[in-house]
Structures are given as C-alpha cells and as structure tokens.
Motif scaffolding. Structure first.
Motif, PDB file in Angstrom:
ATOM      1  N   GLN A 283      -5.849  -2.493   1.690  1.00 18.71           N
ATOM      2  CA  GLN A 283      -4.385  -2.431   1.709  1.00 18.71           C
ATOM      3  C   GLN A 283      -3.840  -1.682   0.505  1.00 18.71           C
ATOM      4  N   GLY A 287      -2.347   1.697   1.343  1.00 17.70           N
ATOM      5  CA  GLY A 287      -0.912   1.534   1.107  1.00 17.70           C
ATOM      6  C   GLY A 287      -0.341   2.565   0.142  1.00 17.70           C
ATOM      7  N   TRP A 293       0.636   1.413   6.966  1.00 12.19           N
ATOM      8  CA  TRP A 293      -0.431   0.440   6.814  1.00 12.19           C
ATOM      9  C   TRP A 293      -0.725  -0.332   8.106  1.00 12.19           C
TER      10      TRP A 293
END
Lengths: 327, 287
Positions: A283, A287, A293
């Motif tokens: 993430q 991200g 995401w």
C-alpha cells in the motif's frame, strides 16, 4: 461439503506441533528484530512497520474467527472501530485519560461483539456473512449520522497520548509489546480444548452437537474473543494515528483483514501477520506511485483467488512447507 | 400520498437491481459483491456514452437497452473467465473474488469517466410532473414504477413459461439437483449471470437521469440490494419485490418523519427480519 476432507486435513495439521521449539526461537528472533526497527530504520519506515503491526493483530483476530471457527464475518471492522472510538469518545466527552480508554476499549468491543454475535449466529453461512455486513453498515451509518456525538465523517482527531507514548520510539515499542501479547494469547487459545472444540464444530457441526457440544455458546465465545482482539487492534490504531473515523467501520475495512489473511495464508497461524506486512508495504509503495490503490487491491485479490482455484491458503501452505524445508 | 409514490419509485429501482442479485444467488449460490458496479457502469454508459441518444424518450429507451446489453456482455466475459473457475472453491474465496472484481471495475469506471460526480438529465417527454392530492409528483418517477412493473411481469413470464425459467426455478429449489438433470450447467450459469448483470445495469441506466453519479454509488446500491434480497429470502423473486417495497417505503416515509433515522432504517429492518426469520421472509432453510 466437498471441502470437508481438505479442511479436516488442514486442522489436524494445525494441531500437530512439529519443531515447536524451533518455532519458539524463530519467533523470539523475529520479535527482537522488530524491536530493533526504530533504532535501525528511518522514522518513515518505522511508521510503516508500526502500521503493519496494528494491522497484523486485526488480521489475526479476524482470521481466528474466519479460519478456526469457520465463521465468515464481513463485519469485524465494527469491533476495530469500536476500539478506536471508545478511546476517542471517552476523551471527547469526558476528557478521560488515554489509559482508561485503552483498557476499556477491548472490553467494550467484546460487549458489542456479544450482542452482534448473539444476533448473527442465529443465521448460517451466507446469511451470517450478510448479517455481520448489515451490522457493520449500521455502525458505519451511526458514526456518520450523529455528528454531535461522533463528529460525523471527520471523525475524532487529535486524541492526546500520555507523555510516555509521545515519542515515536516508545509508541512503536508499546504497539509491538501489546500486539505480541495479543498474538501469544490468541495462539494459546487455539491450543486449548476450547480451540479444538471450535475447529471440531467447523469441521462437523452435526457430529459436535451429537457429542454434547453447545455449538451456539462456543461459537459466540469465539466471536467475542475475536471482537476483543479486533478492539485491541483498534485501540492500538489510536496510539499509531490518534484519529478515529467512520471509514474504519465500513465493510471494505472488514474485507481488508480477510484479504491480509489470504495473502499471507489463512491455514497457518502466522499467515495473517505476514499478509499484514505484505499488504501494508504494498500500500505504501503503490500508494505513492498512483492514486488507484483499490484497483491494485482488486487485482491482488483476483490474482490470488484465480491462480489457486483450490484456495489461496493451500498454495501458501505449500510455500510454507518449502520454506520450512529450507529453514 | 406523494411520499408513498416516491417510496414506490425507489422500490422500483431496488426491485430491478435486487432481482438480478437474488437470481444469481438463487441459481449459482454466489454472493456477487460486484453487482452494484454493474449498476454503476449502466448508469455511466447512459449518462456519458449515450448522452446524445438520451435527449428524447425513444432514444432514451434505446440507450437503456443498449447499456444493459453491453454490460451483460461484460458479465458473460467475467463469468467465463473469472467466476467459472471458482464454483468449486469455498464461499469465502467467491466472496473475495467478487469483491476484487468490484474494486477493479469501479476504479476502471472512474479512470474511463473521471472521478467527478456527474448529473444526468431527464429526457424530453419524460420530464415534468403531475398533481396528485394537491402535491406534484415527477412524471419520471411514475415512469420508473411502470418500468418495474413491466420488468416484473417479464421476469415472471420468463421464470414461469420458458425452459430456462424452469431450470432456474429448479436450481433455486435445490442447487445440487440440476447436476442430475442433464442440464448444461456451464451454459445455465452464463445465462443467469448475464441476466443478473443485465438487470443491474438496467436499474442503473433507469436511475441515471434523475440522480447524481459518482464514486461509491456502487457500494451504496449493492448494500441496499443485499438487504432487499436478504429480507425477502435470497433466490425468491416475490420476496425481492416485497423487500424492495418495504425498504423503499421505509426510506421515503422515514425521510419525512426522521431523516437521521431513515439512513439507518434499511439495516434495522434487515436485522429485525433476520432475527425473526434467519433465512428471510420467503427463504428456505439452508440445506
């Protein structure tokens, strides 16, 4: 059930204790390495690990219910959110010190779990999943609708921590220690007669009933235990972020710990922890590159579920076996 | 009176969307979390891709059908390449897969059409309103109620009188049974999933002119559709109609009396129903 044999094989595997001692030493080494993280890494990296530690406890507590009890709940975020909101609300309305909220949080979550569990466990399979999903949306809507009580969708932010948790190293070590204690207790519960009964019910409900097991009470107890530890993870989130907000409660938030468990391997106890680390690191990495995401989450889920039609857990236990051989 | 009618028009959309979800579940035993996303794509197609068509009522109806057909083709592709591989695996993985599909399809929709909210416009001939009991009621809402009645009738005919309908009814009664009947299960599942996505997209396409479209609309509708199908009993068309009526009316009357509670009403109703009857009003006990 077609999967019964497979599931049973998996459960006997979990009861056996080969190389327990080796696993114990291994865990200690991992713990010591984790404890050293804030001294060896940048603050940014430390925060990523910290976030993964909180997620790991949440995933473990969820996996306890989904895998050991065989109860697929899509509402565990309710208890995670309840843990965080307990601290937030007590501070906002009462100016209660952090310690009181932190100690109460898992118990409040357990009480909420007792109520939701007692109502949801009347239903089975799909209806159970959907009922927990319904409760999760109910709590999510409640947290948004009653602005004066919860500050609506902004949530409660700036929750103060006591002095001894203000510096990043001590808050990190606090999360690591509490998270490890939670992990050890969950690991221990699985091995008690209660844990075995739970798996017996999962594998063959009718037979367990015939043996005189009170299926409802045992499953409810598992639901409450899972709620307790999800609540503890929610309380740890406050140590990490000092912010309780509605998105912690909704059904996508409930899907994340399940996804983490699948990523790391649901069949093994440490799977959810590994999954939480993989997910959190992914993430952070994805991200910063793109804002899409959720697209990656979706692709990861699909990739896993499709590449291993027998279930991702099987593939991961294979990997684990290889890994065990090597180690 | 008008709020009852508003409730009926909400129920109309809920019925169309939930019927698709419920049929897919009843036949294939798959909880399709991506159902709301097909609704969303249907709505975006009508508002943005077929904007030129939707100026007049006839063009709008063509756009509706085009959107629903296109999305059901997408449904067929997804069934063949994704879902088909999961029928033998655990429910949990099926749930996760459709959740993954939802995330992917939603993001792709937002990448294609942008993340900003868009508002549709009601086609000429369907706009305006008429008076009932001294209050005005939008003509378009009446159109929605009519559309739902037509679709309900068509679904009833399909289920009652066609070979496909007979097999679907048999599958809803007993999922295992169809394997012993010599039915081409692969083809059946594809057809049912196509029908399910068709209904989802049709619901989205119908609602598009009268609402604002944006991220999160799929999660919203799929929750409501779950609630409606669960209240009625998964797999039951009549249950779905009843569930849609209950939720639609609760929402519009709730908005009148206590707006704060209205948002919670669907969840409360669902929880209440399942506590009294754990498999929904018309649902049968899990085998």
């Amino acid at each position: 059930m077609a999967n019964e044999a497979k599931v049973r094989a998996e459960s006997t595997q979990a009861v056996e204790t080969p190389k327990t001692r080796l696993a114990g030493w291994f865990s200690l080494i991992v713990f010591l390495i984790l404890a050293g993280v804030p001294f060896m890494m940048t603050l940014e990296m430390t925060l990523i690990v910290e976030s993964a530690l909180v997620a790991a406890l949440f995933a473990l507590a969820t996996n306890f219910l989904v895998r050991d009890a065989g109860l697929v709940s899509f509402g565990q975020a309710v208890f995670y959110g309840t843990g965080a909101y307990t601290i937030g609300l007590l501070w906002m309305h009462n100016r209660s010190p952090f310690e009181i909220g932190f100690v109460l949080a898992p118990f409040i979550a357990a009480i909420v779990a007792l109520i939701i569990g007692a109502l949801s466990l009347r239903a089975r399979e799909f209806y159970f999943a959907l009922l927990t999903l319904g409760f999760s949306q109910l709590f999510y809507s409640l947290s948004i609708q009653f602005y004066s009580f919860t500050q609506g969708d902004t949530g409660i932010f700036g929750i103060p921590l006591p002095d001894y948790l203000r510096n990043p190293v001590s808050s990190y070590e606090f999360i690591l220690i509490v998270g490890t204690l939670g992990t050890v207790v969950l690991w221990w519960i699985r091995r008690t007669p209660f844990g075995l009964t739970l798996r017996a019910i999962r594998d063959n409900r009718t037979r367990s009933q015939a043996l005189g097991v009170n299926v409802f009470s045992v499953q409810l107890a598992a639901f409450v235990i899972s709620g307790f530890f999800c609540g503890l993870a929610g309380a740890l989130f406050i140590v990490y972020q000092q912010h309780a907000y509605p998105a912690m409660l909704n059904w996508e938030a409930s899907g994340v710990p399940i996804l983490m468990s699948v990523l790391g391997g649901m069949g093994s106890f440490i799977g959810p922890i590994v999954g939480a680390f993989i997910y959190t690191i992914l993430q952070m990495w994805v991200g910063t590159e793109t804002q899409h995401w959720p697209l990656f989450v979706g692709l990861i889920v699909l990739g896993f579920v499709l590449l291993y039609p027998g279930g991702a857990s099987r593939a991961l236990s294979q990997i684990r076996q290889l890994w065990m051989k090597r180690g | 009176m008008v709020s009852i009618l508003t409730g009926l028009s909400t129920a109309a959309i809920l019925f169309i969307v939930s019927a698709g979800l419920s049929l897919v579940f009843g036949t294939m035993r798959i909880i399709n979390m991506a159902h709301g996303t097909f609704y969303m794509i249907g709505a975006y197609l009508v508002t943005l891709a077929f904007a030129g068509l939707t100026m007049r009522a006839t063009g709008f109806v063509i756009a509706l059908i085009l959107a629903a057909v296109l999305v059901s083709v997408l449904g067929i592709v997804i069934e063949m390449f994704v879902l088909r591989r999961l029928y033998q695996s655990e429910h949990l993985f099926q749930l996760l897969a459709t959740w993954g599909l939802m995330l992917v399809l939603e993001e792709v929709t937002l990448i294609v059409w942008g993340p900003n909210n868009v508002t549709g416009s009601i086609p000429g001939g369907l706009s305006g309103s008429f008076a009932i009991g001294g209050q005005s009621f939008p003509f378009y809402n009446a159109f929605l109620i009519g559309a739902a009645l037509v679709i309900a009738a068509l679904l009833w005919l399909l289920l009652k009188f066609t070979p496909l309908g007979r097999i679907i009814r048999a599958a809803v009664q007993d999922t295992e049974l169809i394997y012993t009947l010599g039915v081409n299960v692969k083809r059946l599942y594809t057809q049912v999933f196509a029908l399910g996505t068709f209904l989802a997209a049709l619901g989205g396409a119908l609602v598009a002119p009268s609402t604002s479209l944006g991220p999160g609309m799929d999660a919203q509708i799929v929750m409501e559709a779950f609630i409606v199908s669960v209240i009625g009993g998964l797999g039951s068309i009549w249950g779905t109609a009843l569930g849609a009526l209950v939720i639609g009316l609760f929402q519009s009357l709730g908005n009148l009396i206590a707006p704060e509670v209205a948002a919670l009403a669907p969840y409360l109703v669902m929880i209440l129903v399942l506590i009294i009857r754990p498999t929904g009003i018309f649902g049968k006990a899990e085998a």
